[in-house]
Write a protein that holds these residues in place. Sequence first.
Motif, PDB file in Angstrom:
ATOM      1  N   CYS A 109       0.819  -1.215   0.000  1.00  0.00           N
ATOM      2  CA  CYS A 109       0.000   0.000   0.000  1.00  0.00           C
ATOM      3  C   CYS A 109       0.851   1.263   0.000  1.00  0.00           C
ATOM      4  CB  CYS A 109      -0.938   0.003   1.201  1.00  0.00           C
ATOM      5  SG  CYS A 109      -0.078   0.013   2.795  1.00  0.00           S
ATOM      6  N   ALA A 121      -6.169  -1.800  -6.915  1.00  0.00           N
ATOM      7  CA  ALA A 121      -6.921  -1.510  -5.694  1.00  0.00           C
ATOM      8  C   ALA A 121      -7.111  -0.008  -5.523  1.00  0.00           C
ATOM      9  CB  ALA A 121      -6.207  -2.093  -4.477  1.00  0.00           C
ATOM     10  N   MET A 125      -8.480   3.460  -0.145  1.00  0.00           N
ATOM     11  CA  MET A 125      -8.457   2.539   0.996  1.00  0.00           C
ATOM     12  C   MET A 125      -7.330   2.865   1.974  1.00  0.00           C
ATOM     13  SD  MET A 125     -11.028   0.535   0.728  1.00  0.00           S
ATOM     14  CE  MET A 125     -10.671  -0.915   1.736  1.00  0.00           C
ATOM     15  N   GLN A 132      -6.455   0.130   4.664  1.00  0.00           N
ATOM     16  CA  GLN A 132      -7.447  -0.921   4.840  1.00  0.00           C
ATOM     17  C   GLN A 132      -7.182  -2.118   3.937  1.00  0.00           C
ATOM     18  OE1 GLN A 132      -9.843  -0.172   7.389  1.00  0.00           O
ATOM     19  NE2 GLN A 132      -8.231   1.393   7.529  1.00  0.00           N
ATOM     20  N   THR A 133      -6.180  -2.017   3.094  1.00  0.00           N
ATOM     21  CA  THR A 133      -5.817  -3.113   2.212  1.00  0.00           C
ATOM     22  C   THR A 133      -4.325  -3.052   1.919  1.00  0.00           C
ATOM     23  OG1 THR A 133      -6.347  -4.229   0.106  1.00  0.00           O
ATOM     24  CG2 THR A 133      -6.254  -1.830   0.067  1.00  0.00           C
ATOM     25  N   LEU A 134      -3.736  -4.194   1.609  1.00  0.00           N
ATOM     26  CA  LEU A 134      -2.337  -4.300   1.166  1.00  0.00           C
ATOM     27  C   LEU A 134      -1.344  -3.720   2.177  1.00  0.00           C
ATOM     28  CD1 LEU A 134      -2.793  -3.307  -2.599  1.00  0.00           C
ATOM     29  CD2 LEU A 134      -2.636  -5.606  -1.640  1.00  0.00           C
ATOM     30  N   SER A 135      -1.701  -3.741   3.459  1.00  0.00           N
ATOM     31  CA  SER A 135      -0.795  -3.211   4.474  1.00  0.00           C
ATOM     32  C   SER A 135       0.308  -4.219   4.776  1.00  0.00           C
ATOM     33  CB  SER A 135      -1.559  -2.883   5.758  1.00  0.00           C
ATOM     34  OG  SER A 135      -1.827  -4.056   6.498  1.00  0.00           O
ATOM     35  N   LEU A 138       0.120  -8.161   5.372  1.00  0.00           N
ATOM     36  CA  LEU A 138       0.264  -9.259   4.414  1.00  0.00           C
ATOM     37  C   LEU A 138       1.458 -10.144   4.763  1.00  0.00           C
ATOM     38  CD1 LEU A 138      -0.399  -7.653   0.899  1.00  0.00           C
ATOM     39  CD2 LEU A 138      -1.909  -9.168   2.197  1.00  0.00           C
ATOM     40  N   SER A 293      -1.325  -3.769  11.778  1.00  0.00           N
ATOM     41  CA  SER A 293      -2.349  -3.656  10.741  1.00  0.00           C
ATOM     42  C   SER A 293      -2.534  -2.197  10.345  1.00  0.00           C
ATOM     43  CB  SER A 293      -3.672  -4.236  11.256  1.00  0.00           C
ATOM     44  OG  SER A 293      -3.549  -5.614  11.513  1.00  0.00           O
TER      45      SER A 293
END
Length: 306
Positions: A109, A121, A125, A132-135, A138, A293
Amino acid sequence: MADIDAAEFRTLYARCRHAAAAAGPLGSALDRIVPDRVVAAAAEVRTGTTVSLAAPVETAPGPDNPEPAGHRMTGTVAGEIDESGLQFARDRFAMNVHGDADSHLDALCHVIYNGTLFGGADAGMVKPEGAQTLSVALARDGIVGRGVLLDIPRLRGVPWLEPGEQVTAEELAAAEAAQGVRVGTGDLLFVRVGHRRRRAERGAWDAAAARAGLHPYAMDFVAERRVAVLGGDGNNDVAPSTTEDVAFPIHVLAVHAMGIHLLDYLQFEDLVPVCEQQRRWSFLCVVAPLRFSGATGSPVNPIAVM
């Protein structure tokens, strides 16, 4: 070396993205480190020698580190210690993760390009409270695999590359041949440009403005070999950039086009003599980012196990 214009870069970006998609479902390149490859990587351990690939965290400002890590004691220090009973020394730590001095991992991200993240994506986000994604989550289970170090100053017969110099795909292949090693699918590829040695011997400089790194076309090598992680002792990107309108082309190609986590500002000066002594340039490597996260990256202390 000639600059890359915008049209050339779009073509290179499309080629790298296509290579990532052709390798399988467009997920993180970490998916290439399947259990069988971890088991095979464990066979790299022969002497049990462990070597850190991280630089010491710095708390003093410098030309390449205007926002150093903050460290302060929060209790039970000299003057507060009782002569009997139990006490605990305590402290607090804070870091600008994506600076130009401390070793860190870039999450997927981290790179926003043309309004999107990796895989298309929605960049929206990445919110004020965190991604909220690809942090970095992973990589919450760690990154464990076969590490390969390609030493470009050794190939050139110099102590380090000067700021602004670039590593080509041809040099990566030549370093493989000279060192008797081959980069393969799922490997953690580390490329030494000598940034840390130059910094140690010449002193710190403004690395944001001038540093050695990979030429964008070197990413053809990375794509072809289907590596899982790419790391360097600099930022991986050369500065100043030679790519029109893109200040960090390696970050765009690796993270955004191919889903490859980057490791920036590592140090290989402790690893090189061990590799030379053992006459091999591959090893088991363990990278354990913080379980945070929503974070766009994490400080890391990668460990090579020889």
